[in-house]
Motif scaffolding. Structure first.
Motif, mmCIF file in Angstrom:
data_model
loop_
_atom_site.group_PDB
_atom_site.id
_atom_site.type_symbol
_atom_site.label_atom_id
_atom_site.label_comp_id
_atom_site.label_asym_id
_atom_site.label_seq_id
_atom_site.Cartn_x
_atom_site.Cartn_y
_atom_site.Cartn_z
ATOM 1 N N GLU A 71 0.827 -1.207 0.000
ATOM 2 C CA GLU A 71 0.000 0.000 0.000
ATOM 3 C C GLU A 71 0.863 1.260 0.000
ATOM 4 O OE1 GLU A 71 -3.808 -1.850 2.479
ATOM 5 O OE2 GLU A 71 -2.613 -0.236 3.347
ATOM 6 N N THR A 97 3.560 -4.069 -6.792
ATOM 7 C CA THR A 97 2.917 -5.219 -7.405
ATOM 8 C C THR A 97 3.603 -6.515 -7.005
ATOM 9 O OG1 THR A 97 2.360 -3.809 -9.289
ATOM 10 C CG2 THR A 97 2.122 -6.180 -9.594
ATOM 11 N N SER A 107 -6.838 -7.386 -1.283
ATOM 12 C CA SER A 107 -7.153 -6.176 -2.036
ATOM 13 C C SER A 107 -7.698 -5.127 -1.083
ATOM 14 C CB SER A 107 -8.184 -6.470 -3.132
ATOM 15 O OG SER A 107 -8.500 -5.293 -3.846
ATOM 16 N N THR A 108 -7.120 -3.940 -1.123
ATOM 17 C CA THR A 108 -7.554 -2.816 -0.298
ATOM 18 C C THR A 108 -7.567 -1.565 -1.163
ATOM 19 O OG1 THR A 108 -5.283 -2.315 0.388
ATOM 20 C CG2 THR A 108 -6.543 -3.826 1.805
ATOM 21 N N PRO A 109 -8.243 -0.494 -0.736
ATOM 22 C CA PRO A 109 -8.303 0.719 -1.568
ATOM 23 C C PRO A 109 -6.950 1.235 -2.046
ATOM 24 C CG PRO A 109 -9.916 0.871 0.181
ATOM 25 C CD PRO A 109 -9.124 -0.388 0.450
ATOM 26 N N ALA A 112 -5.943 -0.739 -5.107
ATOM 27 C CA ALA A 112 -7.045 -1.089 -6.011
ATOM 28 C C ALA A 112 -6.609 -1.084 -7.466
ATOM 29 C CB ALA A 112 -8.213 -0.122 -5.793
ATOM 30 N N GLU A 113 -5.765 -0.112 -7.840
ATOM 31 C CA GLU A 113 -5.316 -0.040 -9.235
ATOM 32 C C GLU A 113 -4.533 -1.288 -9.618
ATOM 33 O OE1 GLU A 113 -2.260 2.501 -12.094
ATOM 34 O OE2 GLU A 113 -2.706 3.198 -10.065
ATOM 35 N N THR A 115 -4.703 -4.361 -8.115
ATOM 36 C CA THR A 115 -5.502 -5.582 -8.107
ATOM 37 C C THR A 115 -6.492 -5.632 -9.255
ATOM 38 O OG1 THR A 115 -7.019 -4.552 -6.521
ATOM 39 C CG2 THR A 115 -5.283 -5.938 -5.627
ATOM 40 N N ARG A 116 -6.769 -4.485 -9.880
ATOM 41 C CA ARG A 116 -7.643 -4.504 -11.061
ATOM 42 C C ARG A 116 -6.933 -5.113 -12.263
ATOM 43 N NH1 ARG A 116 -9.585 0.687 -9.454
ATOM 44 N NH2 ARG A 116 -8.052 1.683 -10.805
#
Length: 203
Positions: A71, A97, A107-109, A112-113, A115-116
Protein backbone atom coordinates in the motif's frame (compact mmCIF):
# COMPACT_ATOMS: atom_id res chain seq x y z
CA UNK A 1 -3.71 -1.31 21.82
CA UNK A 2 -6.42 -1.65 19.20
CA UNK A 3 -7.02 2.08 18.75
CA UNK A 4 -3.89 2.64 16.61
CA UNK A 5 -5.01 -0.17 14.28
CA UNK A 6 -8.48 1.32 13.94
CA UNK A 7 -7.12 4.79 13.28
CA UNK A 8 -4.64 3.50 10.75
CA UNK A 9 -7.41 1.58 8.99
CA UNK A 10 -9.42 4.79 8.76
CA UNK A 11 -6.47 6.46 7.06
CA UNK A 12 -6.01 3.51 4.72
CA UNK A 13 -9.66 3.86 3.70
CA UNK A 14 -9.01 7.43 2.60
CA UNK A 15 -9.42 9.67 5.65
CA UNK A 16 -5.89 10.33 6.99
CA UNK A 17 -6.70 13.89 7.99
CA UNK A 18 -9.34 12.69 10.43
CA UNK A 19 -6.92 10.60 12.47
CA UNK A 20 -3.43 12.03 12.16
CA UNK A 21 -3.59 14.12 15.34
CA UNK A 22 -4.88 11.34 17.60
CA UNK A 23 -2.60 8.75 16.08
CA UNK A 24 0.39 11.02 16.64
CA UNK A 25 -0.60 11.37 20.29
CA UNK A 26 -0.77 7.60 20.71
CA UNK A 27 2.53 7.14 18.91
CA UNK A 28 4.28 9.59 21.23
CA UNK A 29 3.24 7.53 24.24
CA UNK A 30 3.73 4.11 22.67
CA UNK A 31 6.48 1.74 23.74
CA UNK A 32 6.34 -0.37 20.55
CA UNK A 33 7.41 0.67 17.08
CA UNK A 34 4.15 -0.19 15.35
CA UNK A 35 1.99 2.78 16.47
CA UNK A 36 4.87 5.12 15.62
CA UNK A 37 5.13 3.62 12.15
CA UNK A 38 1.37 3.94 11.69
CA UNK A 39 1.63 7.62 12.60
CA UNK A 40 4.54 8.14 10.21
CA UNK A 41 2.54 6.48 7.43
CA UNK A 42 -0.48 8.70 7.97
CA UNK A 43 1.69 11.82 8.20
CA UNK A 44 3.41 10.82 4.96
CA UNK A 45 0.03 10.41 3.25
CA UNK A 46 -0.71 14.06 3.99
CA UNK A 47 2.74 15.45 3.16
CA UNK A 48 3.98 16.83 -0.16
CA UNK A 49 7.15 14.69 -0.31
CA UNK A 50 6.70 11.14 -1.70
CA UNK A 51 9.95 9.76 -0.27
CA UNK A 52 8.58 9.28 3.29
CA UNK A 53 5.88 7.02 1.84
CA UNK A 54 8.51 4.90 0.13
CA UNK A 55 10.55 4.80 3.34
CA UNK A 56 7.52 3.68 5.35
CA UNK A 57 6.90 0.98 2.76
CA UNK A 58 10.43 -0.34 3.21
CA UNK A 59 10.01 -0.43 6.99
CA UNK A 60 6.70 -2.27 6.77
CA UNK A 61 8.37 -4.69 4.39
CA UNK A 62 11.26 -5.27 6.76
CA UNK A 63 8.66 -6.27 9.37
CA UNK A 64 7.10 -8.71 6.93
CA UNK A 65 3.89 -6.63 6.76
CA UNK A 66 3.67 -7.10 3.01
CA UNK A 67 0.18 -5.73 2.42
CA UNK A 68 0.93 -2.51 4.27
CA UNK A 69 4.25 -2.28 2.41
CA UNK A 70 2.48 -2.71 -0.93
CA UNK A 71 0.00 0.00 0.00
CA UNK A 72 2.74 2.46 0.94
CA UNK A 73 4.69 1.67 -2.24
CA UNK A 74 1.55 2.22 -4.33
CA UNK A 75 0.89 5.54 -2.62
CA UNK A 76 4.50 6.59 -3.10
CA UNK A 77 4.30 5.61 -6.76
CA UNK A 78 1.27 7.83 -7.32
CA UNK A 79 2.92 10.68 -5.42
CA UNK A 80 6.12 10.49 -7.48
CA UNK A 81 4.15 10.50 -10.72
CA UNK A 82 2.21 13.53 -9.52
CA UNK A 83 5.48 15.23 -8.57
CA UNK A 84 6.80 14.78 -12.10
CA UNK A 85 9.07 11.77 -11.54
CA UNK A 86 7.43 8.99 -13.58
CA UNK A 87 10.54 6.78 -13.57
CA UNK A 88 10.57 6.46 -9.79
CA UNK A 89 6.80 6.11 -9.88
CA UNK A 90 7.07 3.14 -12.23
CA UNK A 91 9.77 1.52 -10.11
CA UNK A 92 7.66 1.77 -6.97
CA UNK A 93 4.58 0.58 -8.84
CA UNK A 94 6.52 -2.54 -9.79
CA UNK A 95 7.72 -2.97 -6.20
CA UNK A 96 4.14 -2.63 -4.94
CA UNK A 97 2.92 -5.22 -7.41
CA UNK A 98 5.67 -7.71 -6.62
CA UNK A 99 5.11 -7.29 -2.89
CA UNK A 100 1.36 -7.71 -3.35
CA UNK A 101 1.89 -11.11 -4.97
CA UNK A 102 2.97 -12.31 -1.52
CA UNK A 103 -0.40 -11.44 0.02
CA UNK A 104 -2.61 -14.24 -1.31
CA UNK A 105 -5.07 -12.13 -3.30
CA UNK A 106 -5.53 -9.36 -0.73
CA UNK A 107 -7.15 -6.18 -2.04
CA UNK A 108 -7.55 -2.82 -0.30
CA UNK A 109 -8.30 0.72 -1.57
CA UNK A 110 -4.63 1.80 -1.71
CA UNK A 111 -3.77 -1.08 -4.05
CA UNK A 112 -7.04 -1.09 -6.01
CA UNK A 113 -5.32 -0.04 -9.24
CA UNK A 114 -2.91 -2.95 -8.96
CA UNK A 115 -5.50 -5.58 -8.11
CA UNK A 116 -7.64 -4.50 -11.06
CA UNK A 117 -4.86 -5.66 -13.37
CA UNK A 118 -5.56 -9.25 -14.25
CA UNK A 119 -2.40 -11.34 -14.30
CA UNK A 120 -2.56 -14.93 -15.43
CA UNK A 121 -1.94 -17.75 -12.97
CA UNK A 122 1.48 -18.34 -14.55
CA UNK A 123 2.40 -14.63 -14.31
CA UNK A 124 1.49 -14.60 -10.63
CA UNK A 125 3.57 -17.73 -10.00
CA UNK A 126 6.62 -16.30 -11.77
CA UNK A 127 6.28 -12.91 -10.07
CA UNK A 128 6.00 -14.53 -6.64
CA UNK A 129 9.07 -16.71 -7.14
CA UNK A 130 11.04 -13.79 -8.55
CA UNK A 131 10.11 -11.75 -5.48
CA UNK A 132 11.51 -14.52 -3.32
CA UNK A 133 14.88 -14.08 -5.05
CA UNK A 134 14.93 -17.03 -7.45
CA UNK A 135 16.81 -16.69 -10.72
CA UNK A 136 15.18 -17.35 -14.09
CA UNK A 137 16.75 -20.82 -14.16
CA UNK A 138 15.51 -21.60 -10.65
CA UNK A 139 12.00 -20.46 -11.55
CA UNK A 140 12.06 -22.55 -14.71
CA UNK A 141 13.15 -25.62 -12.74
CA UNK A 142 10.52 -25.06 -10.05
CA UNK A 143 7.64 -24.63 -12.51
CA UNK A 144 8.97 -27.14 -15.07
CA UNK A 145 9.03 -24.59 -17.87
CA UNK A 146 11.77 -23.18 -20.07
CA UNK A 147 13.95 -20.23 -19.13
CA UNK A 148 12.67 -18.50 -22.25
CA UNK A 149 9.09 -18.90 -21.00
CA UNK A 150 10.11 -17.29 -17.71
CA UNK A 151 11.54 -14.29 -19.57
CA UNK A 152 8.44 -13.99 -21.75
CA UNK A 153 6.22 -14.16 -18.69
CA UNK A 154 8.21 -11.41 -16.99
CA UNK A 155 7.70 -9.25 -20.06
CA UNK A 156 3.96 -9.86 -19.78
CA UNK A 157 4.04 -8.82 -16.13
CA UNK A 158 5.89 -5.63 -17.03
CA UNK A 159 3.30 -4.71 -19.63
CA UNK A 160 0.43 -5.44 -17.24
CA UNK A 161 2.05 -3.27 -14.56
CA UNK A 162 2.62 -0.37 -16.91
CA UNK A 163 6.40 -0.46 -16.68
CA UNK A 164 8.93 -0.25 -19.49
CA UNK A 165 9.78 -3.65 -20.88
CA UNK A 166 13.26 -4.70 -19.83
CA UNK A 167 13.89 -2.31 -16.96
CA UNK A 168 10.84 -3.08 -14.87
CA UNK A 169 10.97 -6.86 -14.98
CA UNK A 170 13.86 -6.65 -12.55
CA UNK A 171 12.35 -9.53 -10.64
CA UNK A 172 13.28 -11.87 -13.49
CA UNK A 173 16.97 -12.28 -14.11
CA UNK A 174 19.53 -14.87 -14.97
CA UNK A 175 21.14 -14.34 -11.56
CA UNK A 176 19.48 -14.21 -8.13
CA UNK A 177 17.31 -11.12 -7.73
CA UNK A 178 19.24 -9.40 -4.97
CA UNK A 179 18.13 -5.94 -6.09
CA UNK A 180 14.54 -6.58 -5.13
CA UNK A 181 13.36 -5.13 -1.86
CA UNK A 182 14.69 -7.31 0.95
CA UNK A 183 11.22 -7.56 2.44
CA UNK A 184 9.92 -9.57 -0.46
CA UNK A 185 12.57 -12.19 0.21
CA UNK A 186 11.88 -12.15 3.91
CA UNK A 187 8.17 -12.72 3.51
CA UNK A 188 8.35 -16.25 4.90
CA UNK A 189 8.76 -14.76 8.36
CA UNK A 190 5.27 -13.36 8.09
CA UNK A 191 3.71 -10.88 10.49
CA UNK A 192 0.38 -12.52 11.12
CA UNK A 193 1.04 -12.79 14.85
CA UNK A 194 0.52 -9.03 15.14
CA UNK A 195 -2.45 -8.91 12.83
CA UNK A 196 -3.54 -11.66 10.48
CA UNK A 197 -5.40 -9.43 8.07
CA UNK A 198 -2.23 -7.47 7.25
CA UNK A 199 -0.75 -10.40 5.32
CA UNK A 200 -0.60 -13.98 6.48
CA UNK A 201 2.57 -16.01 6.39
CA UNK A 202 2.87 -18.53 3.57
CA UNK A 203 3.15 -22.20 4.51
Amino acid sequence: MFEPFALHDTARLGRPGDVVERLSELAAAAESELPRLFAEHVTAMLGPDPEPLAAVGRRFADMGANLLAAEAYAQASAAYRKAGDPATGRRLHTQATVTLTLCEGASTPPVAEITRLQLTVREREVARLAAEGLSNQDIADRLVISVRTVGTTCTGCSRSWGSPTGSASRGCRSRPNRSLDVAARRSSRGWWVVRRRICRRRH
